[in-house]
Write a protein that holds these residues in place. Sequence first.
Motif, mmCIF file in Angstrom:
data_model
loop_
_atom_site.group_PDB
_atom_site.id
_atom_site.type_symbol
_atom_site.label_atom_id
_atom_site.label_comp_id
_atom_site.label_asym_id
_atom_site.label_seq_id
_atom_site.Cartn_x
_atom_site.Cartn_y
_atom_site.Cartn_z
ATOM 1 N N LEU A 34 -23.416 -6.513 -18.137
ATOM 2 C CA LEU A 34 -24.819 -6.790 -18.446
ATOM 3 C C LEU A 34 -25.607 -5.527 -18.135
ATOM 4 O O LEU A 34 -25.502 -4.976 -17.035
ATOM 5 C CB LEU A 34 -25.318 -7.948 -17.581
ATOM 6 N N THR A 35 -26.345 -5.050 -19.123
ATOM 7 C CA THR A 35 -27.118 -3.824 -18.917
ATOM 8 C C THR A 35 -28.608 -4.152 -18.951
ATOM 9 O O THR A 35 -29.107 -4.693 -19.944
ATOM 10 C CB THR A 35 -26.798 -2.795 -20.017
ATOM 11 N N PHE A 36 -29.308 -3.855 -17.845
ATOM 12 C CA PHE A 36 -30.764 -3.906 -17.828
ATOM 13 C C PHE A 36 -31.251 -2.474 -18.000
ATOM 14 O O PHE A 36 -30.908 -1.610 -17.182
ATOM 15 C CB PHE A 36 -31.286 -4.469 -16.496
ATOM 16 N N GLY A 37 -32.009 -2.236 -19.044
ATOM 17 C CA GLY A 37 -32.444 -0.871 -19.309
ATOM 18 C C GLY A 37 -33.952 -0.785 -19.454
ATOM 19 O O GLY A 37 -34.670 -1.778 -19.318
ATOM 20 N N SER A 38 -34.415 0.421 -19.716
ATOM 21 C CA SER A 38 -35.852 0.615 -19.898
ATOM 22 C C SER A 38 -36.089 1.785 -20.839
ATOM 23 O O SER A 38 -35.265 2.693 -20.919
ATOM 24 C CB SER A 38 -36.515 0.904 -18.547
ATOM 25 N N ILE A 39 -37.200 1.689 -21.531
ATOM 26 C CA ILE A 39 -37.628 2.830 -22.342
ATOM 27 C C ILE A 39 -38.810 3.444 -21.605
ATOM 28 O O ILE A 39 -39.797 2.742 -21.322
ATOM 29 C CB ILE A 39 -38.030 2.393 -23.769
#
Lengths: 746, 94
Positions: free
Chosen positions: A563-568
């Motif tokens: 599971l990847t939690f990312g941000s821009i």
Amino acid sequence: MSNFSIDFGLACLIGALVAFAFGAGAGIYGGVKADRRWVDSARRAVYAAAALLIVCVVTLEAAFLRSDFSLALVADHSSTTTPTLYKMTALWGSQGGSLLLWAFVLSIASSGVLFATRHKHREVVPWATAVLCGLGLFFCGLMLLAGGANPFERMSPVPAEGLGLNPLLRHPAMAIHPPMLYSGYVLFSIPFAFAIGALIARRLDASWIRSTRRFALLAWIFLSVGILLGAGWSYVELGWGGYWGWDPVENASLMPWLVGTAFLHSIMVQERRGMLKVWNVSLICATFALALLGTFLVRSGILQSIHAFGESTVGTPLLVLIAVVLGGSTALIVSRLSYLRAERRVESMASREAVFLVNNVLLVGLAVIVFWGTFFPLISEAITGERSTLAGPWFDRYVTPLAILLVLFTGIGPLLAWRKISAGRALRLFGPPTAFAGVVLVALLLFTESASEPGALVMFTCAAFAFAGLVGEFVRGASAQRALTGGAWPVSLGRVVVRNRRRYGGYIVHTGIILAFVSIAASSSFQDSDDVRMLPGDSTNVGDYELTYVQPTAFRDLEEQRLTFGSIVEVRRDGELVETLTPSRNYYSSSSAGTVRSFFEGEATSEVGRSGGAGEDFWTAMRPDLTEPAIDELITTSDREIDRLLIPEELPDPSTPGGQAEMRQIAEARSVAQGQIITELQERFEDGQIPVDFRINVNPLVIWIWIGGAIAVIGGLIAAWPTPPARRRRVSDVYAARLAKDLNRA
Amino acid sequence: MEAVLLTLFVIALVALFVSVPLRPGAKSREKRIEDPERAELEARKEAKYRQIRDAELDREQGKLSKGDWAQADAELRREAIEILRAIDALEERR
């Protein structure tokens, strides 16, 4: 076919053990009886072991590639979805695999050196062969006898899917970092074995150094590459914001590097001046013991480390080997002191050998500090009963002054001649670099904020002095060559480097090391850093930059159970958009706990966002705050509810076919329920309900650590590159003719 | 059983390979091996030549005055000649 190949691989490993055992015995017998036949036989045993270990490695690699989970090593460290590159490199992610790598590299390097010296060192080679075989025997024995270290151990029943590779190791740098580091450690065993052979045979002239110097240099190169890759991995993957954290395993690779560097310098003094014989054999024994210590620290788990991937089954045997190496070599050195007397003394402190000596003391001093800091937790526990650790600032306080002095003396050494230099000449040679360092100092004081960091300011000034001295060396060398042969400057420079590879290769190494030291000083002293909690739309300023958290992203990779939690995030400077970055945090399903919480408490990796160039590096990593009360409660309640609904009061009996089917049904139902909770978390994150902790660093000059390291490695390769035999003969003949002429005159 | 046979087979191959120099009639390589005394002298000779080259380079780069270099060079050459003589003497003795 699969069973046969595993059986054959294991048979080859046992064969290698037998070959090493025979080689050790035959080497000793051949040495005692001065019987060449037994020595030849021992050498053949090393070749045989190398061939068998190649078969072992190929067998295991093939098993990884075809996901043969009947092997515990493959099932525990890969899965069908592991990318091919990481399947191939998963071998050294395990204890058994890394021990096999040790024995494999040892056998190849030993075969190489024994082939190269098959017509040389009649008295030394039998003992050196015995030492190398003894080491091979130890590592093969460890694989076969220590619990959980056999790379050919089978799984029963065979699982349908493997556990996959440790997520932290799924990085290109980590694919080659361990073999580089281990090759460095192992290659130091070659000069060590020959030093022991020379001590036993009482042949303590420089000939053993001549035959093994290149192996020591290659060991240094491999170790340097390994350290650089490890630092790079730490910088971009671990998400704490740095490249060096004085972690025990990092320190374990630095210690043999420091002492090995001292050895490479001091053997030059023995080769040319017949001095430092005790020091040299002591240094190589210490270097090898520290290389073993490095393996011990990674594999024993005795000290807590972010890099320690091993369990503790091989810790005690490795500790015994280190004790044998240290005790045996100390006893040998003491018993041979009368053979180790220096042929000369240092004539003047203003000589290159005197500076080499000072550099040696500094390098060993640094190693002692690192050793003390690394093992302080164990020392403090032994004395006070409480384990205390020494953190980065402690290391910085003691390492920085020695590192500054090291850079200064790195600049002084090349300016001096061997034996002595007159005061007038020294002043003339020291003038330009001193003036340049002065100009740099004034410029730094006037135009930068360096005065706020006195340590860094002194480092930059000393580095300027050393750098100018090295440039002067290249200029003088090329000028002298040009005066002799004419031609263009670059051609003359190339010629002088090629003709004096050891000297100028060394200068290139120094240039790279100075660059690396400057960038370490700059990036650690003038870093702008901030830890900020943000929600989408928030902005913060760090240094000259403004960072805006634009949008959260989430992604689930079912194959990798990730599971990847990312941000821009958008990075602006003076209002102008510099770059849009996408840092993220990866969470991997943990098979052991089987709860939603375990998903977030198992292994996690960071993908950092970076934007930078030669001047500075903008670095950011993110970590969603899953301890936020609402999220924490969701996870806790969900886990409790899933357990309540899906786990019956009486668990089915897994030994019966009906019970097994029921267990499978429960596991599948749990998996579906957990998947729904993960999806809910994913949606909440995408909605911006979960705050994110950002670490933001602006690191000046940080990229130069790796550029400097690469220059140093290139310099090392130039210094190690063999002189063509034809040229060596021609030069020798010229000197022989000139000397013969002098002889006739005399 | 198969595993045991395979292991014995591999060990037999190893034994065959390593025992070649020990078999009766095996060709002795003793004469091809460098004499340790000669090896030591060769190492000293190479080191001396390197010192002579280093001294020349140091003079060309201005680290040694002509006088200092001439003195060092003469000494190094004298030592080199001694080594060459020792090598010759060793060759004659053999």
